[in-house]
Scaffold this motif. Structure first.
Motif, mmCIF file in Angstrom:
data_model
loop_
_atom_site.group_PDB
_atom_site.id
_atom_site.type_symbol
_atom_site.label_atom_id
_atom_site.label_comp_id
_atom_site.label_asym_id
_atom_site.label_seq_id
_atom_site.Cartn_x
_atom_site.Cartn_y
_atom_site.Cartn_z
ATOM 1 N N ARG A 4 0.938 -1.503 0.088
ATOM 2 C CA ARG A 4 -0.297 -0.291 -0.246
ATOM 3 C C ARG A 4 1.185 1.539 -0.713
ATOM 4 N NH1 ARG A 4 -2.509 -3.768 3.117
ATOM 5 N NH2 ARG A 4 -4.574 -4.462 3.096
ATOM 6 N N GLN A 5 0.110 1.822 -0.383
ATOM 7 C CA GLN A 5 1.376 3.674 -1.017
ATOM 8 C C GLN A 5 1.030 4.438 0.376
ATOM 9 O OE1 GLN A 5 3.484 4.812 -3.152
ATOM 10 N NE2 GLN A 5 3.016 1.815 -3.694
ATOM 11 N N ASN A 6 2.597 4.687 0.756
ATOM 12 C CA ASN A 6 1.897 5.644 2.070
ATOM 13 C C ASN A 6 1.980 7.196 1.390
ATOM 14 O OD1 ASN A 6 3.052 3.994 4.106
ATOM 15 N ND2 ASN A 6 4.834 3.432 3.042
ATOM 16 N N SER A 34 20.850 5.579 -2.066
ATOM 17 C CA SER A 34 20.569 7.499 -3.139
ATOM 18 C C SER A 34 18.722 7.293 -3.061
ATOM 19 C CB SER A 34 21.478 6.915 -3.928
ATOM 20 O OG SER A 34 21.387 6.054 -4.829
ATOM 21 N N ASP A 35 18.597 5.274 -2.889
ATOM 22 C CA ASP A 35 17.394 6.078 -2.645
ATOM 23 C C ASP A 35 16.783 6.135 -2.021
ATOM 24 O OD1 ASP A 35 17.384 4.713 -5.442
ATOM 25 O OD2 ASP A 35 16.709 2.607 -4.754
ATOM 26 N N PHE A 36 17.334 6.472 -0.964
ATOM 27 C CA PHE A 36 16.455 6.589 0.153
ATOM 28 C C PHE A 36 16.043 8.488 0.302
ATOM 29 C CE2 PHE A 36 16.728 8.735 4.901
ATOM 30 C CZ PHE A 36 15.964 7.376 5.420
ATOM 31 N N GLY A 37 14.120 7.940 1.042
ATOM 32 C CA GLY A 37 14.086 9.378 0.309
ATOM 33 C C GLY A 37 13.620 10.331 -0.499
ATOM 34 N N ARG A 38 13.994 9.204 -2.454
ATOM 35 C CA ARG A 38 13.652 9.677 -3.749
ATOM 36 C C ARG A 38 12.485 9.983 -3.351
ATOM 37 N NH1 ARG A 38 17.040 7.621 -7.732
ATOM 38 N NH2 ARG A 38 14.710 8.442 -8.898
ATOM 39 N N ASP A 40 10.017 8.789 -5.502
ATOM 40 C CA ASP A 40 10.450 7.941 -6.941
ATOM 41 C C ASP A 40 10.213 6.512 -6.595
ATOM 42 O OD1 ASP A 40 12.354 8.069 -7.174
ATOM 43 O OD2 ASP A 40 12.421 7.766 -9.348
ATOM 44 N N ASN A 41 10.457 6.863 -4.834
ATOM 45 C CA ASN A 41 10.800 5.156 -4.655
ATOM 46 C C ASN A 41 9.249 4.365 -4.064
ATOM 47 O OD1 ASN A 41 9.915 5.844 -1.955
ATOM 48 N ND2 ASN A 41 12.884 6.257 -1.478
ATOM 49 N N ALA A 113 15.350 1.304 -0.503
ATOM 50 C CA ALA A 113 14.570 2.914 -0.015
ATOM 51 C C ALA A 113 14.147 2.555 1.024
ATOM 52 C CB ALA A 113 13.139 2.889 -0.484
ATOM 53 N N THR A 114 14.638 2.379 2.057
ATOM 54 C CA THR A 114 15.391 2.107 3.429
ATOM 55 C C THR A 114 16.144 1.944 4.039
ATOM 56 O OG1 THR A 114 13.209 0.320 3.612
ATOM 57 C CG2 THR A 114 14.431 0.375 5.670
#
Length: 240
Positions: A4-6, A34-38, A40-41, A113-114
């Motif tokens: 589910r999207q946050n 580098s995906d952390f906080g992006r 589009d992740n 992403a985490t």
């Protein structure tokens, strides 16, 4: 996208009163990409930090350990390239779906992403006490030593949610947070003014990711509320 999207409200400040400190080589560095906080992740930009307790291995010497890269190697080998109950239950708690329904790419995207970090800055000797070890239990001094490095990580990466894995860790963590007052054992989550900390049972033993997904959903909803009107604590641990 995974699970589910946050939802996320734009413009929430992520300033932190703590200044980063240089601990490279002294404490374990977090897993973070580098995906952390992006935006589009797979977490839609929500800055999620999973806080574990400690790294452990058979001692007595850990001189060969490279603390700067150890957590990175552990997460990569046990999540993306392997299957370990702790990390599987964390993934299922956050996404609300079973790991076997996800592709390898989706699993990798989740962990990219985490941010993952272990609180105790020392390697724990997992040998039995009769053999000179600690039986996987960090010392009180090791827990206390984790407070300052954690503030460095928080000040560097500004997570919005810190998912705390285990009551033993929670009982040590909460009393040391800025502004906390009260009986820490009765809290289910706590907002220090910059982020919300939430307790889940330790994901390794007797764990229901379905149940704790409700706790995570509550924490993620907190991040959609403007900072000026957010609640700061919950003293009923039975609530999701």
């Amino acid at each position: 996208m995974i699970g589910r999207q946050n939802l996320r409200v734009l413009g929430i400040p992520i300033a932190c009163r703590w200044q980063p400190i240089d601990k490279v080589g002294e404490v374990f560095q977090p897993w973070v990409t580098s995906d952390f906080g992006r935006s589009d992740n797979c977490l839609s930009g929500l800055r999620l930090m999973v806080l574990g307790e400690s790294h452990h291995d058979d001692g007595p010497s850990f001189d060969h350990i490279n603390k700067e890269r150890f957590t990175e190697g552990t997460v990569r080998s046990l999540t993306i390239n392997g299957n370990y109950r702790f990390f599987t239950n964390v993934l299922q708690t956050v996404t609300g779906v079973k790991k076997y329904t996800l592709s390898r790419t989706e699993i990798e995207n989740f962990w990219r992403a985490t941010l993952f970090y272990n609180y105790v800055p020392d390697m724990v000797d997992s040998r039995r006490q009769s053999e000179g070890g600690q039986s996987r239990c960090p010392t009180h001094e090791s827990f206390l030593a984790g407070r300052e490095p954690l503030q460095s990580v928080l000040g560097t990466y500004h997570p919005e949610i810190v998912l705390c894995c285990g009551k033993r860790l929670w009982n040590c963590l909460i009393p040391g947070l800025p502004g906390f007052a009260g009986n820490h054992w009765s809290y289910a989550y706590y907002d220090d003014g910059y982020r919300v900390f939430g307790l889940i049972n330790h994901p390794s033993i007797g764990f229901s990711s379905t149940r704790w997904h409700q706790r995570y959903r509550q924490l993620s909803r907190f991040t959609t509320v403007p900072r000026s009107v957010r609640g700061y604590s919950c003293t009923d641990p039975s609530l999701p």
